[in-house]
Motif scaffolding. Structure first.
Motif, short mmCIF file in Angstrom:
data_model
loop_
_atom_site.label_atom_id
_atom_site.label_comp_id
_atom_site.label_asym_id
_atom_site.label_seq_id
_atom_site.Cartn_x
_atom_site.Cartn_y
_atom_site.Cartn_z
N PRO A 42 0.80 -1.23 0.00
CA PRO A 42 0.00 0.00 0.00
C PRO A 42 0.83 1.28 0.00
CG PRO A 42 -0.86 -1.57 1.59
CD PRO A 42 0.47 -2.10 1.14
N HIS A 48 -3.07 4.30 -3.97
CA HIS A 48 -3.45 3.65 -2.70
C HIS A 48 -2.97 4.47 -1.51
CE1 HIS A 48 -4.79 0.16 -4.90
NE2 HIS A 48 -3.61 0.04 -5.48
N LEU A 77 -11.76 -3.72 1.97
CA LEU A 77 -10.53 -3.96 1.22
C LEU A 77 -10.24 -5.45 1.15
CD1 LEU A 77 -7.89 -2.36 0.08
CD2 LEU A 77 -6.90 -3.01 2.26
N ILE A 97 -10.79 3.55 -8.49
CA ILE A 97 -9.66 3.92 -7.62
C ILE A 97 -9.32 5.40 -7.82
CG2 ILE A 97 -7.18 3.60 -7.25
CD1 ILE A 97 -7.60 0.63 -7.71
N HIS A 130 -10.21 -0.98 -4.35
CA HIS A 130 -8.78 -1.02 -4.03
C HIS A 130 -8.36 -2.45 -3.73
CE1 HIS A 130 -7.39 3.23 -3.72
NE2 HIS A 130 -8.68 3.47 -3.59
N HIS A 134 -5.63 -5.18 -5.67
CA HIS A 134 -4.59 -5.95 -4.99
C HIS A 134 -4.78 -7.45 -5.21
CE1 HIS A 134 -2.55 -2.71 -2.96
NE2 HIS A 134 -3.66 -2.29 -2.39
N SER A 160 -2.41 -1.17 5.28
CA SER A 160 -3.49 -0.20 5.09
C SER A 160 -3.90 0.45 6.41
CB SER A 160 -4.70 -0.89 4.44
OG SER A 160 -4.34 -1.49 3.22
#
Length: 201
Positions: A42, A48, A77, A97, A130, A134, A160
Motif C-alpha cells: 500500500p 493507494h 478492502l 480507484i 482497491h 490488490h 493499510s
C-alpha cells in the motif's frame, strides 16, 4: 498518536526493501516474504497511499467516532481482495480507484461531515475496488499455497491500517489546527485523482 504514526511510516521503508529481496532468490517466496511484500504494497503506489491517508485524515477531521470509517475500509478492502483472488472479474477497478482519490481529497478539503454509517459505506465502496486491484495482482501470491495468500491479505490489511492511523494522527495533530493546510492537502489529493482520471480517458 503522531509519534506512532511517524514510526509506522518509518518502518515501511526497510520493510519494503526486505520485501523486494525475495525477487532475487531462486526459490518461491514463503509466507513471511509474501507478508512483507504485501505489508509494503500500500505504500508503493501513489493512488493507494493517497486514498488511505485521506480516509484517516477525513475521519479525524469530520467523522465521529473516527475509527469506524477506517475499520470499514480495511474490512471491504479484504473483501475486494478475496474477490480478486477468487478470480472474480470486477469491472471499472482503475476508474473507481481514481475516483476515490478525487472524492476523498475533496472531502478532506471541505471537511465534509457525515454520520459514521454514511462515511463507512462511502469509503467501503471505494475500498472494495482497491482490494480487488490488490487481489487481482497480489505480490507473489498468485498460484501460491493458501498460507501465502492469507499472509498477503494480512500484510495488506496491516499496511493499510498503518496508513489510516498515520492519516488520523496527522489530522488530529496538525490539520485540525490549521484549516488552510487541510484544504491544501485535500485539493492536492483531489488533483491527483483528476490526473489519474485523465490518464484513463
Amino acid at each position: 498518536m503522531p509519534r506512532r504514526a511517524l514510526a509506522l511510516a518509518a518502518l515501511a521503508s526497510p520493510l519494503g526493501a526486505l520485501a523486494h529481496e525475495g525477487h532475487h532468490h531462486a526459490h518461491s517466496p514463503g509466507a513471511v516474504d509474501t507478508f512483507l511484500q504485501a505489508l509494503a504494497h500500500p505504500f508503493t503506489g501513489a493512488d493507494h497511499l493517497a486514498a488511505m491517508l485521506a480516509v484517516g485524515v477525513w475521519s479525524a477531521l469530520a467523522v465521529r467516532p473516527a475509527w469506524r470509517a477506517p475499520v470499514a475500509f480495511v474490512a471491504l478492502l479484504l473483501a475486494g481482495a478475496l474477490a480478486g483472488l477468487a478470480g472474480l472479474h470486477i469491472p471499472g477497478v482503475e476508474p473507481m480507484i481514481a475516483a476515490s482519490v478525487l472524492v476523498l481529497g475533496l472531502l478532506v478539503a471541505v471537511q465534509q461531515r457525515l454520520s459514521w454509517t454514511w462515511a463507512a459505506g462511502l469509503v467501503g465502496v471505494f475500498a472494495f475496488f482497491h482490494g480487488a486491484a490488490h487481489g487481482a495482482d497480489p505480490p507473489d501470491a498468485a498460484g501460491a499455497p493458501s498460507r501465502s495468500a492469507l499472509a498477503a491479505l494480512a500484510g495488506m490489511a496491516l499496511g493499510s491500517a498503518a496508513l489510516h492511523l498515520g492519516g488520523m494522527g496527522l489530522g488530529h495533530a496538525v490539520l485540525q489546527r490549521h484549516r488552510w493546510l487541510s484544504t491544501a492537502c485535500g485539493i492536492a489529493t483531489a488533483g491527483l485523482g483528476v490526473f489519474m482520471l485523465t490518464r484513463l480517458a
